[in-house]
Design an enzyme around this catalytic site. Sequence first.
Site, PDB file in Angstrom:
ATOM      1  N   SER A 100       0.792  -1.228   0.000  1.00 11.31           N
ATOM      2  CA  SER A 100       0.000   0.000   0.000  1.00 11.31           C
ATOM      3  C   SER A 100       0.822   1.275   0.000  1.00 11.31           C
ATOM      4  O   SER A 100       0.345   2.305  -0.456  1.00 11.31           O
ATOM      5  CB  SER A 100      -0.946  -0.001   1.202  1.00 11.31           C
ATOM      6  OG  SER A 100      -0.222  -0.094   2.407  1.00 11.31           O
ATOM      7  N   HIS A 132      -5.188  -3.319  -2.937  1.00  8.60           N
ATOM      8  CA  HIS A 132      -4.735  -2.401  -4.002  1.00  8.60           C
ATOM      9  C   HIS A 132      -4.522  -3.115  -5.333  1.00  8.60           C
ATOM     10  O   HIS A 132      -4.065  -2.491  -6.292  1.00  8.60           O
ATOM     11  CB  HIS A 132      -3.445  -1.695  -3.568  1.00  8.60           C
ATOM     12  CG  HIS A 132      -3.647  -0.873  -2.342  1.00  8.60           C
ATOM     13  ND1 HIS A 132      -4.186   0.388  -2.366  1.00  8.60           N
ATOM     14  CD2 HIS A 132      -3.415  -1.157  -1.035  1.00  8.60           C
ATOM     15  CE1 HIS A 132      -4.274   0.850  -1.138  1.00  8.60           C
ATOM     16  NE2 HIS A 132      -3.813  -0.068  -0.306  1.00  8.60           N
ATOM     17  N   LYS A 183     -11.756   0.769  -2.447  1.00  8.93           N
ATOM     18  CA  LYS A 183     -10.703   1.394  -3.261  1.00  8.93           C
ATOM     19  C   LYS A 183     -11.163   1.376  -4.732  1.00  8.93           C
ATOM     20  O   LYS A 183     -12.037   2.156  -5.092  1.00  8.93           O
ATOM     21  CB  LYS A 183      -9.375   0.724  -2.982  1.00  8.93           C
ATOM     22  CG  LYS A 183      -9.039   0.801  -1.462  1.00  8.93           C
ATOM     23  CD  LYS A 183      -7.654   0.405  -1.123  1.00  8.93           C
ATOM     24  CE  LYS A 183      -7.453   0.188   0.368  1.00  8.93           C
ATOM     25  NZ  LYS A 183      -7.581   1.391   1.208  1.00  8.93           N
TER      26      LYS A 183
HETATM   27  C1  LIG Z   1      -3.354  -3.281   2.062  1.00  7.71           C
HETATM   28  C2  LIG Z   1      -4.590  -2.810   2.751  1.00  7.71           C
HETATM   29  N1  LIG Z   1      -5.367  -3.710   3.355  1.00  7.71           N
HETATM   30  C3  LIG Z   1      -6.505  -3.345   3.995  1.00  7.71           C
HETATM   31  C4  LIG Z   1      -6.897  -2.030   4.045  1.00  7.71           C
HETATM   32  C5  LIG Z   1      -8.118  -1.662   4.795  1.00  7.71           C
HETATM   33  O1  LIG Z   1      -9.214  -1.611   3.932  1.00  7.71           O
HETATM   34  P1  LIG Z   1     -10.480  -0.740   4.326  1.00  7.71           P
HETATM   35  O2  LIG Z   1     -10.134   0.675   3.978  1.00  7.71           O
HETATM   36  O3  LIG Z   1     -11.592  -1.297   3.529  1.00  7.71           O
HETATM   37  O4  LIG Z   1     -10.669  -0.904   5.799  1.00  7.71           O
HETATM   38  C6  LIG Z   1      -6.128  -1.058   3.392  1.00  7.71           C
HETATM   39  C7  LIG Z   1      -6.611   0.329   3.366  1.00  7.71           C
HETATM   40  O5  LIG Z   1      -6.140   1.250   3.835  1.00  7.71           O
HETATM   41  C8  LIG Z   1      -4.935  -1.456   2.762  1.00  7.71           C
HETATM   42  O6  LIG Z   1      -4.144  -0.546   2.185  1.00  7.71           O
END
Ligand SMILES: Cc1ncc(COP(=O)(O)O)c(C=O)c1O
Length: 392
Positions: free
Chosen positions: A176, A204, A235
Amino acid sequence: MTDVAERLEELRDRGLYRRLRLIDGPQGPQVRLGGRQVLLLCSNNYLGLADHPQVREAAAEAAMRWGAGAGASRLVSGNMEPHRALEGRLAEFKGYEAALLFGSGYLANTGVIAALAGAGEVVFSDQLNHASIVDGCRLSRAETFVYRHGDLEHLAWGLREAGGRGSLIVTDGVFSMDGDVAPLMGLVELAREHGCRLMVDEAHGTGAVGPGGRGAVAAAGLGDEVDVIVGTLGKALGSYGAYACADAETVDLLLNTARPFVFSTAPPPPSVAAAAAALELVSSDRVQRLRENAARFRAALATEGLDTGRSQTQIVPIEVGDAGPTMELCERLLEQGVFAQGIRPPTVPEGSSRLRFTVMATHRPTELERAAKLVGSAARELGVAIPQTAAA
Ligand SMILES: Cc1ncc(COP(=O)(O)O)c(C=O)c1O
């Protein structure tokens, strides 16, 4: 007990104090911020679906037909047709037997990891995994072995040391904060060799990489070799919520034991319907536009002498180092109409604060090229983020 004011003061002293910015309008390639139109380069609305008319209409229609909220957890009375339909489509899209919706990616990661690993076992987690994975490992009560980022040898060593107690390897598919991709083939091989499950977080990757936007796992040709895929609806799918895909038995276990699923209200029908509409709009064309825009932006930053690190995707970081100068660069760019939030610890490791640019399929090439020039001149003016060789 530490005083609240003291803790806030400490955050300010360390340059880590955060505040909210208020966006006035939907998440387009440009947004209104502080009464001005700015180029948005830090949204995860990668395919421009959060503000797509069909997605907005689907949410509005679902609100009228099913209501604003689900009213209860899925296992009580909150399970509705939109949930079932989206799970079916997600499973099909990812090539798995079944899928299960969660309230968010954060909840999915904490819930799935804690359901699949427990006390006396070992979870193996990449050093740069998302905070929700880190927290899932903590909640699982399993021992956690953090392997160096993408380092298969270190992971193999950890697996050998665990002596058969290893139960789960977990990794971001697309990382991320760096925009690089996990060594998925090697992870599959190690998981098989050591009898561990492999879980990949495609937050992502879904809608952004791989054939038809199917994610990093599909891009690596590993469709059915990863045991569990987690992804978010927040996203590229432009909505809110998340899902886990796995075989039917594993999904049944999650439904019965993943605490954020069992003990939390079902995702609201408008969000679920919006994600379902978005999924139908994920197309190779949109994904290709995103890929081209990302490549164009990386190349334009490189022309300015800026280093985008390991990025291979729509996530394009420019590492500055300390938090103070990172935020200075962020504010300087904002004055010039370019919005990319500064990212500081604990989101990234100490000393690696950065601007994390995210490109969308809906950006115009000229906007990205102009933004890269502005980043280059702001970085030179402030004397940050330019590698020694380029600055000399
Ligand atoms: C790699 C990753 N996993 C999980 C999440 C969490 O997802 P959500 O925004 O739906 O809680 C994010 C988001 O920030 C992320 O970047």
